[in-house]
Design an enzyme around this catalytic site. Structure first.
Site, PDB file in Angstrom:
ATOM      1  N   ASP A 192       0.762  -1.296   0.146  1.00 36.47           N
ATOM      2  CA  ASP A 192       0.014   0.065   0.046  1.00 36.47           C
ATOM      3  C   ASP A 192       1.051   1.090  -0.029  1.00 36.47           C
ATOM      4  OD1 ASP A 192      -2.249   1.650   0.304  1.00 36.47           O
ATOM      5  OD2 ASP A 192      -1.852   1.639   2.624  1.00 36.47           O
ATOM      6  N   LEU A 193       0.330   2.253  -0.386  1.00 40.63           N
ATOM      7  CA  LEU A 193       1.248   3.763  -0.654  1.00 40.63           C
ATOM      8  C   LEU A 193       1.060   4.472   0.802  1.00 40.63           C
ATOM      9  CD1 LEU A 193       3.262   5.306  -2.011  1.00 40.63           C
ATOM     10  CD2 LEU A 193       1.112   6.508  -2.992  1.00 40.63           C
ATOM     11  N   ASP A 194      -0.008   4.974   1.085  1.00 38.69           N
ATOM     12  CA  ASP A 194      -0.302   6.069   2.000  1.00 38.69           C
ATOM     13  C   ASP A 194      -0.258   5.236   3.413  1.00 38.69           C
ATOM     14  OD1 ASP A 194      -1.080   8.241   0.486  1.00 38.69           O
ATOM     15  OD2 ASP A 194      -2.774   7.242  -0.077  1.00 38.69           O
TER      16      ASP A 194
ATOM     17  N   THR B 203       1.230  10.117   3.979  1.00 40.93           N
ATOM     18  CA  THR B 203       0.424  11.199   3.798  1.00 40.93           C
ATOM     19  C   THR B 203      -0.845  10.860   4.469  1.00 40.93           C
ATOM     20  OG1 THR B 203      -0.028   9.154   2.267  1.00 40.93           O
ATOM     21  CG2 THR B 203       1.093  11.308   1.365  1.00 40.93           C
TER      22      THR B 203
ATOM     23  N   LYS C 129      -8.929   5.433   6.275  1.00 43.46           N
ATOM     24  CA  LYS C 129      -7.610   4.827   5.774  1.00 43.46           C
ATOM     25  C   LYS C 129      -7.915   3.648   4.871  1.00 43.46           C
ATOM     26  CE  LYS C 129      -4.598   6.340   9.288  1.00 43.46           C
ATOM     27  NZ  LYS C 129      -3.814   5.983  10.606  1.00 43.46           N
ATOM     28  N   GLY C 130      -7.315   3.707   3.627  1.00 37.94           N
ATOM     29  CA  GLY C 130      -7.514   2.736   2.651  1.00 37.94           C
ATOM     30  C   GLY C 130      -8.489   2.918   1.675  1.00 37.94           C
TER      31      GLY C 130
ATOM     32  N   ARG D 229     -11.613   7.786  -2.296  1.00 38.46           N
ATOM     33  CA  ARG D 229     -12.021   9.322  -1.941  1.00 38.46           C
ATOM     34  C   ARG D 229     -13.595   9.407  -1.896  1.00 38.46           C
ATOM     35  NH1 ARG D 229      -9.900  13.262  -6.390  1.00 38.46           N
ATOM     36  NH2 ARG D 229      -7.998  12.101  -5.930  1.00 38.46           N
TER      37      ARG D 229
ATOM     38  N   SER E  38      -2.638   0.812  -4.421  1.00 40.10           N
ATOM     39  CA  SER E  38      -3.039   1.950  -3.551  1.00 40.10           C
ATOM     40  C   SER E  38      -4.506   2.300  -4.248  1.00 40.10           C
ATOM     41  CB  SER E  38      -2.209   2.967  -3.572  1.00 40.10           C
ATOM     42  OG  SER E  38      -3.001   4.268  -3.134  1.00 40.10           O
ATOM     43  N   ALA E  39      -5.421   3.029  -3.336  1.00 41.83           N
ATOM     44  CA  ALA E  39      -6.643   3.433  -3.579  1.00 41.83           C
ATOM     45  C   ALA E  39      -6.343   4.633  -4.391  1.00 41.83           C
ATOM     46  CB  ALA E  39      -7.758   3.422  -2.626  1.00 41.83           C
ATOM     47  N   SER E  40      -5.416   5.662  -4.137  1.00 38.70           N
ATOM     48  CA  SER E  40      -5.009   6.774  -4.436  1.00 38.70           C
ATOM     49  C   SER E  40      -4.938   7.183  -5.853  1.00 38.70           C
ATOM     50  CB  SER E  40      -4.053   7.429  -3.782  1.00 38.70           C
ATOM     51  OG  SER E  40      -3.662   8.612  -3.956  1.00 38.70           O
TER      52      SER E  40
ATOM     53  N   ASN F 249      -3.630   9.883  -6.547  1.00 36.61           N
ATOM     54  CA  ASN F 249      -2.535  10.668  -6.819  1.00 36.61           C
ATOM     55  C   ASN F 249      -1.038   9.851  -6.453  1.00 36.61           C
ATOM     56  OD1 ASN F 249      -3.586  13.421  -6.637  1.00 36.61           O
ATOM     57  ND2 ASN F 249      -4.562  12.730  -4.672  1.00 36.61           N
TER      58      ASN F 249
ATOM     59  N   LYS G 173     -10.890  -0.948  -1.948  1.00 37.09           N
ATOM     60  CA  LYS G 173     -10.626  -1.834  -0.630  1.00 37.09           C
ATOM     61  C   LYS G 173     -11.654  -1.566   0.344  1.00 37.09           C
ATOM     62  CE  LYS G 173      -5.581  -1.094  -1.088  1.00 37.09           C
ATOM     63  NZ  LYS G 173      -4.301  -0.433  -0.676  1.00 37.09           N
TER      64      LYS G 173
ATOM     65  N   GLU H 111       0.042  -3.477   4.690  1.00 35.61           N
ATOM     66  CA  GLU H 111      -0.904  -2.321   4.864  1.00 35.61           C
ATOM     67  C   GLU H 111      -0.973  -1.747   6.208  1.00 35.61           C
ATOM     68  OE1 GLU H 111      -3.586  -1.101   3.905  1.00 35.61           O
ATOM     69  OE2 GLU H 111      -3.820  -1.606   1.846  1.00 35.61           O
ATOM     70  N   ASP H 112      -1.667  -0.614   6.375  1.00 36.40           N
ATOM     71  CA  ASP H 112      -1.613   0.023   7.396  1.00 36.40           C
ATOM     72  C   ASP H 112      -3.174   0.256   7.800  1.00 36.40           C
ATOM     73  OD1 ASP H 112      -2.171   1.987   5.616  1.00 36.40           O
ATOM     74  OD2 ASP H 112      -2.091   3.680   7.028  1.00 36.40           O
TER      75      ASP H 112
END
Ligand code: BG6
Ligand code: MG
Length: 222
Positions: A11-13, A19, A47-48, A51, A116-118, A120, A147, A171-172
């Site tokens: 995962d990214l964020d 972020t 989280k995760g 948007r 990632s869901a982002s 960005n 997710k 994952e966080d």
């Protein structure tokens, strides 16, 4: 259950870079504009998740109803603030040990992916100068189901040509851990154990994982 690791899916964020605090600041600013407070505990639920879904949860918390066009305006405003906050992130903002860990597993022929869901993701990877570390990037522009749906992880495994049971997800978020479990992948939670109960193991950061790996290599060889 973690059986082996031919591919590591990150995962990214909140895993590669913090972020999460900027997402929180931007959502909190939107909530304030709408007339209610938005706490860090509330933020855990976001989280995760995508948007669009994040905005739905935020509006539920504030008890606010809004039509499609108002929602679109709110989501665009939140993203404008968020992008302003993250515009200056740089390699120094990478979470401790994560790049060393990725380089370490790549040396051992483990494939690497971002899921990632982002939307960005590309911007953030470029700011951090780490895009070349990943064999594939599956981001919010490429998945239809956010997710906890496992789509992002399954697409990453397919793109890498690795069986799902040989993938390990980092994952966080609760929703990301649920997605990894639903994909049939091993899952390492990154962060505070209390928030990550369904992960196979939880680490506080990647420096810890590097130490565990080096101890293993010392005791058992590769
Ligand atoms: C996830 C974050 O990685 O991406 C969520 O954990 C965020 O908090 C989601 O809402 C979507 O990100 P973006 O950048 O497309 O708004
Ligand atoms: Mg995350």
């Amino acid at each position: 259950m973690i059986k082996g690791m031919d591919a590591a899916i990150f995962d990214l964020d909140g895993v590669i870079v913090n972020t999460a605090k900027y997402h929180y600041l931007a959502w909190k600013r939107l909530a304030k504009q709408l007339g209610f407070d938005f706490t860090e505990a509330d933020n855990e639920k976001l989280k995760g998740v995508s948007r669009t879904r994040s905005l739905e949860i935020l509006l539920e918390i504030g008890g606010i109803e809004a039509d499609e066009s108002a929602r679109h305006a709110m989501s665009t405003q939140k993203n404008t603030w968020y992008v302003q906050y993250i515009r200056d992130i740089q390699p120094a903002d990478l979470l401790p040990g994560v790049v060393d860990y990725i380089r370490y597993i790549k040396q051992k022929s483990v494939k690497t992916a971002i899921a990632s869901a982002s939307k960005n993701t590309e911007l953030i990877l470029n700011c951090l100068q780490i895009a070349p570390l990943f064999d594939i990037v599956v981001d919010g522009t490429k998945v239809s189901n956010a997710k906890p749906d496992p789509e992002a992880f399954v697409r990453a495994a397919q793109g890498l040509g690795i069986q799902t049971e040989s993938c390990v997800v980092f994952e966080d978020s609760e929703s990301g851990i649920e997605a990894a479990n639903r994909a049939g992948m091993g899952c390492v939670g990154v962060g505070k154990p209390g928030n990550l109960l369904n992960a196979d193991i939880v680490i506080q950061n990647f420096q810890q994982l590097l130490v565990i790996n080096l101890i293993h290599v010392t005791l058992h060889g590769r």
